[in-house]
Scaffold this motif. Structure first.
Motif, PDB file in Angstrom:
ATOM      1  N   SER A   1       0.842  -1.192   0.000  1.00 39.79           N
ATOM      2  CA  SER A   1       0.000   0.000   0.000  1.00 39.79           C
ATOM      3  C   SER A   1       0.877   1.241   0.000  1.00 39.79           C
ATOM      4  O   SER A   1       1.924   1.271   0.652  1.00 39.79           O
ATOM      5  CB  SER A   1      -0.902   0.021   1.240  1.00 39.79           C
ATOM      6  OG  SER A   1      -1.748  -1.099   1.279  1.00 39.79           O
ATOM      7  N   CYS A   2       0.434   2.260  -0.726  1.00 37.88           N
ATOM      8  CA  CYS A   2       1.119   3.551  -0.716  1.00 37.88           C
ATOM      9  C   CYS A   2       0.531   4.370   0.427  1.00 37.88           C
ATOM     10  O   CYS A   2      -0.620   4.821   0.357  1.00 37.88           O
ATOM     11  CB  CYS A   2       0.930   4.262  -2.053  1.00 37.88           C
ATOM     12  SG  CYS A   2       1.817   5.836  -2.178  1.00 37.88           S
ATOM     13  N   ILE A   3       1.303   4.528   1.488  1.00 42.39           N
ATOM     14  CA  ILE A   3       0.826   5.173   2.703  1.00 42.39           C
ATOM     15  C   ILE A   3       1.439   6.564   2.821  1.00 42.39           C
ATOM     16  O   ILE A   3       2.646   6.749   2.647  1.00 42.39           O
ATOM     17  CB  ILE A   3       1.191   4.347   3.954  1.00 42.39           C
ATOM     18  CG1 ILE A   3       0.610   2.931   3.843  1.00 42.39           C
ATOM     19  CG2 ILE A   3       0.688   5.031   5.222  1.00 42.39           C
ATOM     20  CD1 ILE A   3      -0.889   2.877   3.746  1.00 42.39           C
ATOM     21  N   GLY A   4       0.598   7.547   3.144  1.00 47.84           N
ATOM     22  CA  GLY A   4       1.073   8.912   3.322  1.00 47.84           C
ATOM     23  C   GLY A   4       0.060   9.896   2.790  1.00 47.84           C
ATOM     24  O   GLY A   4      -1.036   9.526   2.376  1.00 47.84           O
ATOM     25  N   ALA A   5       0.408  11.168   2.784  1.00 49.72           N
ATOM     26  CA  ALA A   5      -0.468  12.227   2.295  1.00 49.72           C
ATOM     27  C   ALA A   5       0.150  12.861   1.061  1.00 49.72           C
ATOM     28  O   ALA A   5       1.362  12.787   0.841  1.00 49.72           O
ATOM     29  CB  ALA A   5      -0.682  13.282   3.380  1.00 49.72           C
ATOM     30  N   MET A   6      -0.688  13.505   0.250  1.00 50.44           N
ATOM     31  CA  MET A   6      -0.194  14.117  -0.978  1.00 50.44           C
ATOM     32  C   MET A   6       0.877  15.164  -0.696  1.00 50.44           C
ATOM     33  O   MET A   6       1.791  15.369  -1.481  1.00 50.44           O
ATOM     34  CB  MET A   6      -1.354  14.763  -1.742  1.00 50.44           C
ATOM     35  CG  MET A   6      -2.351  13.768  -2.318  1.00 50.44           C
ATOM     36  SD  MET A   6      -1.633  12.625  -3.521  1.00 50.44           S
ATOM     37  CE  MET A   6      -1.247  13.742  -4.861  1.00 50.44           C
ATOM     38  N   SER A   7       0.783  15.841   0.454  1.00 46.99           N
ATOM     39  CA  SER A   7       1.710  16.928   0.763  1.00 46.99           C
ATOM     40  C   SER A   7       2.850  16.493   1.676  1.00 46.99           C
ATOM     41  O   SER A   7       3.615  17.321   2.146  1.00 46.99           O
ATOM     42  CB  SER A   7       0.941  18.076   1.432  1.00 46.99           C
ATOM     43  OG  SER A   7       0.315  17.624   2.618  1.00 46.99           O
ATOM     44  N   ALA A   8       2.962  15.187   1.944  1.00 53.16           N
ATOM     45  CA  ALA A   8       3.995  14.709   2.862  1.00 53.16           C
ATOM     46  C   ALA A   8       4.678  13.484   2.268  1.00 53.16           C
ATOM     47  O   ALA A   8       4.305  12.998   1.207  1.00 53.16           O
ATOM     48  CB  ALA A   8       3.377  14.376   4.219  1.00 53.16           C
ATOM     49  N   ALA A   9       5.700  13.002   2.972  1.00 54.06           N
ATOM     50  CA  ALA A   9       6.410  11.816   2.510  1.00 54.06           C
ATOM     51  C   ALA A   9       5.464  10.621   2.481  1.00 54.06           C
ATOM     52  O   ALA A   9       4.611  10.464   3.340  1.00 54.06           O
ATOM     53  CB  ALA A   9       7.592  11.541   3.436  1.00 54.06           C
ATOM     54  N   ARG A  10       5.601   9.797   1.476  1.00 61.13           N
ATOM     55  CA  ARG A  10       4.772   8.608   1.350  1.00 61.13           C
ATOM     56  C   ARG A  10       5.645   7.467   0.848  1.00 61.13           C
ATOM     57  O   ARG A  10       6.589   7.679   0.085  1.00 61.13           O
ATOM     58  CB  ARG A  10       3.596   8.862   0.420  1.00 61.13           C
ATOM     59  CG  ARG A  10       3.949   9.549  -0.882  1.00 61.13           C
ATOM     60  CD  ARG A  10       2.697  10.077  -1.565  1.00 61.13           C
ATOM     61  NE  ARG A  10       2.974  10.650  -2.871  1.00 61.13           N
ATOM     62  CZ  ARG A  10       3.293  11.929  -3.067  1.00 61.13           C
ATOM     63  NH1 ARG A  10       3.368  12.746  -2.028  1.00 61.13           N
ATOM     64  NH2 ARG A  10       3.529  12.381  -4.279  1.00 61.13           N
ATOM     65  N   ALA A  11       5.316   6.250   1.266  1.00 63.19           N
ATOM     66  CA  ALA A  11       6.179   5.118   0.956  1.00 63.19           C
ATOM     67  C   ALA A  11       5.358   3.844   0.818  1.00 63.19           C
ATOM     68  O   ALA A  11       4.254   3.726   1.365  1.00 63.19           O
ATOM     69  CB  ALA A  11       7.237   4.947   2.048  1.00 63.19           C
ATOM     70  N   TRP A  12       5.922   2.883   0.082  1.00 66.24           N
ATOM     71  CA  TRP A  12       5.298   1.572  -0.060  1.00 66.24           C
ATOM     72  C   TRP A  12       5.438   0.793   1.240  1.00 66.24           C
ATOM     73  O   TRP A  12       6.530   0.676   1.788  1.00 66.24           O
ATOM     74  CB  TRP A  12       5.949   0.787  -1.193  1.00 66.24           C
ATOM     75  CG  TRP A  12       5.651   1.299  -2.562  1.00 66.24           C
ATOM     76  CD1 TRP A  12       6.516   1.885  -3.432  1.00 66.24           C
ATOM     77  CD2 TRP A  12       4.388   1.263  -3.229  1.00 66.24           C
ATOM     78  NE1 TRP A  12       5.883   2.225  -4.596  1.00 66.24           N
ATOM     79  CE2 TRP A  12       4.571   1.855  -4.504  1.00 66.24           C
ATOM     80  CE3 TRP A  12       3.122   0.794  -2.876  1.00 66.24           C
ATOM     81  CZ2 TRP A  12       3.533   1.981  -5.420  1.00 66.24           C
ATOM     82  CZ3 TRP A  12       2.084   0.924  -3.794  1.00 66.24           C
ATOM     83  CH2 TRP A  12       2.294   1.507  -5.053  1.00 66.24           C
ATOM     84  N   THR A  13       4.316   0.261   1.723  1.00 68.40           N
ATOM     85  CA  THR A  13       4.288  -0.516   2.960  1.00 68.40           C
ATOM     86  C   THR A  13       3.639  -1.861   2.684  1.00 68.40           C
ATOM     87  O   THR A  13       2.550  -1.921   2.104  1.00 68.40           O
ATOM     88  CB  THR A  13       3.496   0.225   4.052  1.00 68.40           C
ATOM     89  OG1 THR A  13       4.089   1.505   4.275  1.00 68.40           O
ATOM     90  CG2 THR A  13       3.492  -0.567   5.354  1.00 68.40           C
ATOM     91  N   ALA A  14       4.305  -2.946   3.085  1.00 66.18           N
ATOM     92  CA  ALA A  14       3.774  -4.289   2.839  1.00 66.18           C
ATOM     93  C   ALA A  14       2.644  -4.598   3.808  1.00 66.18           C
ATOM     94  O   ALA A  14       2.720  -4.280   4.993  1.00 66.18           O
ATOM     95  CB  ALA A  14       4.879  -5.326   2.978  1.00 66.18           C
TER      96      ALA A  14
END
Length: 208
Positions: A75-88
């Motif tokens: 899942s791509c976790i995070g907000a459009m205006s902040a850091a986001r990363a792939w999380t299993a």
């Protein structure tokens, strides 16, 4: 606003909004809330965990099994205006070893089955979900406690306009399609929706 849920994701679709309106996604597994504007199809190769991802709320599945629990899901976790990363996402037990090879639904539908657990305990929540030549079958005790039955093969044929085998989450698609792969027939079944910019997502609909 209408809500739909399926296997960990809750999709909120504001009534009357245009097709390209942002979609709110609540990940029940992590509690993360994000906005998609819109979702994008997944990379061809599986991303590395914690690497940057482009669209919060995107869910990407990698593997060949009809059972999502037997594949890698990120899942791509995070907000459009902040850091986001792939999380299993964590997986439940996988029982793909009992799946028949190159078999049609008529050969096993309704017949008794057992799960291979290497001597471990088996619960009613455990299922094997298998791709067939003309649909999908699960070694199941039913979709819930109210409709529990002896463990047997329960099979579903998707509509002719739908892919025979369940599309992977995040794969690209065309048109507006709702394709059922056992969402009301067994616990690990999914209703797949092609929408929101041409991406397969897990949809949701009430079972009769």
């Amino acid at each position: 606003m209408t809500l739909a849920s399926a296997c960990g994701d809750v999709y909120a679709d504001p009534d009357g909004d245009p097709p390209d309106a942002p979609v709110v996604v609540v990940d029940a597994g992590t509690g993360a809330v994000s906005i998609n504007d819109p979702l994008v199809s997944c990379p061809a190769d599986r991303p590395r965990e914690n690497s940057a991802c482009p669209a919060p709320g995107s869910v990407c599945e990698y593997g060949t099994s009809a059972d999502r629990q037997c594949n890698a899901v990120l899942s791509c976790i995070g907000a459009m205006s902040a850091a986001r990363a792939w999380t299993a996402r964590p997986n439940e037990a996988c029982f793909s070893s009992i799946c028949p090879v190159a078999t049609d639904i008529a050969a096993i539908d309704g017949k008794p089955c057992t799960l291979d657990t290497d001597g471990g305990p088996v619960t009613d929540n455990d299922e094997a979900v298998c791709s067939m030549t003309d649909g999908v079958c699960a070694c199941s005790t039913g979709p819930d406690g109210a409709t529990k039955h002896e463990r047997r093969w329960v099979c579903v044929r998707p509509e002719p306009v739908c892919p025979t085998n369940r599309p992977r989450l995040g794969a690209s698609c065309m048109g507006n399609l709702w394709c059922d792969y056992g969402s009301c027939a067994f616990k690990r079944g999914l209703l797949m929706e092609c929408s929101n910019g041409g991406v397969w997502v897990a949809g949701g609909a009430p079972c009769e």
